[in-house]
Design a protein around this motif. Structure first.
Motif, PDB file in Angstrom:
ATOM      1  N   LEU A   1      12.914  18.141 -11.871  1.00  0.00           N
ATOM      2  CA  LEU A   1      13.620  17.449 -10.782  1.00  0.00           C
ATOM      3  C   LEU A   1      13.149  16.013 -10.692  1.00  0.00           C
ATOM      4  N   ARG A   2      14.086  15.086 -10.766  1.00  0.00           N
ATOM      5  CA  ARG A   2      13.747  13.671 -10.596  1.00  0.00           C
ATOM      6  C   ARG A   2      13.354  13.436  -9.140  1.00  0.00           C
ATOM      7  N   LEU A   3      12.383  12.581  -8.922  1.00  0.00           N
ATOM      8  CA  LEU A   3      11.884  12.321  -7.569  1.00  0.00           C
ATOM      9  C   LEU A   3      13.018  11.991  -6.613  1.00  0.00           C
TER      10      LEU A   3
ATOM     11  N   ALA B   1      -2.202   8.358   7.867  1.00  0.00           N
ATOM     12  CA  ALA B   1      -2.797   9.231   6.845  1.00  0.00           C
ATOM     13  C   ALA B   1      -2.444  10.702   7.063  1.00  0.00           C
ATOM     14  N   ALA B   2      -2.512  11.176   8.296  1.00  0.00           N
ATOM     15  CA  ALA B   2      -2.221  12.588   8.571  1.00  0.00           C
ATOM     16  C   ALA B   2      -0.763  12.918   8.271  1.00  0.00           C
ATOM     17  N   SER B   3       0.145  12.028   8.624  1.00  0.00           N
ATOM     18  CA  SER B   3       1.570  12.260   8.364  1.00  0.00           C
ATOM     19  C   SER B   3       1.886  12.244   6.873  1.00  0.00           C
ATOM     20  N   ILE B   4       1.259  11.346   6.146  1.00  0.00           N
ATOM     21  CA  ILE B   4       1.467  11.288   4.697  1.00  0.00           C
ATOM     22  C   ILE B   4       0.960  12.572   4.062  1.00  0.00           C
TER      23      ILE B   4
ATOM     24  N   ARG C   1       0.853  -1.188   0.000  1.00  0.00           N
ATOM     25  CA  ARG C   1       0.000   0.000   0.000  1.00  0.00           C
ATOM     26  C   ARG C   1       0.892   1.242   0.000  1.00  0.00           C
ATOM     27  N   PHE C   2       0.300   2.392  -0.338  1.00  0.00           N
ATOM     28  CA  PHE C   2       1.024   3.665  -0.369  1.00  0.00           C
ATOM     29  C   PHE C   2       1.656   3.934   0.995  1.00  0.00           C
ATOM     30  N   SER C   3       0.933   3.661   2.055  1.00  0.00           N
ATOM     31  CA  SER C   3       1.471   3.888   3.402  1.00  0.00           C
ATOM     32  C   SER C   3       2.668   2.983   3.682  1.00  0.00           C
ATOM     33  N   ASP C   4       2.705   1.810   3.065  1.00  0.00           N
ATOM     34  CA  ASP C   4       3.843   0.903   3.238  1.00  0.00           C
ATOM     35  C   ASP C   4       5.119   1.501   2.663  1.00  0.00           C
TER      36      ASP C   4
ATOM     37  N   ASP D   1       5.957   5.628  -8.342  1.00  0.00           N
ATOM     38  CA  ASP D   1       5.341   6.455  -9.383  1.00  0.00           C
ATOM     39  C   ASP D   1       4.176   7.263  -8.806  1.00  0.00           C
ATOM     40  N   GLN D   2       3.389   6.639  -7.945  1.00  0.00           N
ATOM     41  CA  GLN D   2       2.267   7.347  -7.298  1.00  0.00           C
ATOM     42  C   GLN D   2       2.792   8.475  -6.408  1.00  0.00           C
ATOM     43  N   LEU D   3       3.873   8.207  -5.686  1.00  0.00           N
ATOM     44  CA  LEU D   3       4.474   9.229  -4.842  1.00  0.00           C
ATOM     45  C   LEU D   3       4.975  10.388  -5.699  1.00  0.00           C
TER      46      LEU D   3
END
Length: 76
Positions: free
Chosen positions: A38-40, A21-24, A7-10, A69-71
């Motif tokens: 700028l490259r990620l 969720a709040a920290s993300i 998952r994204f959080s992982d 990629d999502q990040l």
């Protein structure tokens, strides 16, 4: 189609960041938008180990690559 392994959080946990969720949301707000040029993995918000992890996962097209990629998209 296979369900995602992570998952994204992982990804945030893998990067050593708080992954609730709040920290993300706070991280994304604090570090975006990144310039399109700028490259990620070159963004100043990463330490050397985090940048290396992002670079490696993208290069290897590993399980994490879709989340990286999502990040990237979330920070633009």
């Amino acid at each position: 189609m296979q369900a995602p392994v992570h998952r994204f959080s992982d990804l945030f946990a893998q990067l050593g960041l708080a992954n609730d969720a709040a920290s993300i949301e706070a991280f994304l707000l604090n570090h975006s938008p990144l310039p399109d040029t700028l490259r990620l993995e070159d963004a100043p918000c990463w330490n050397a180990a985090q940048a290396a992890l992002l670079r490696e996962e993208l290069r290897a097209d590993a399980d994490w690559a879709e989340l990286v990629d999502q990040l990237n998209a979330a920070l633009r």
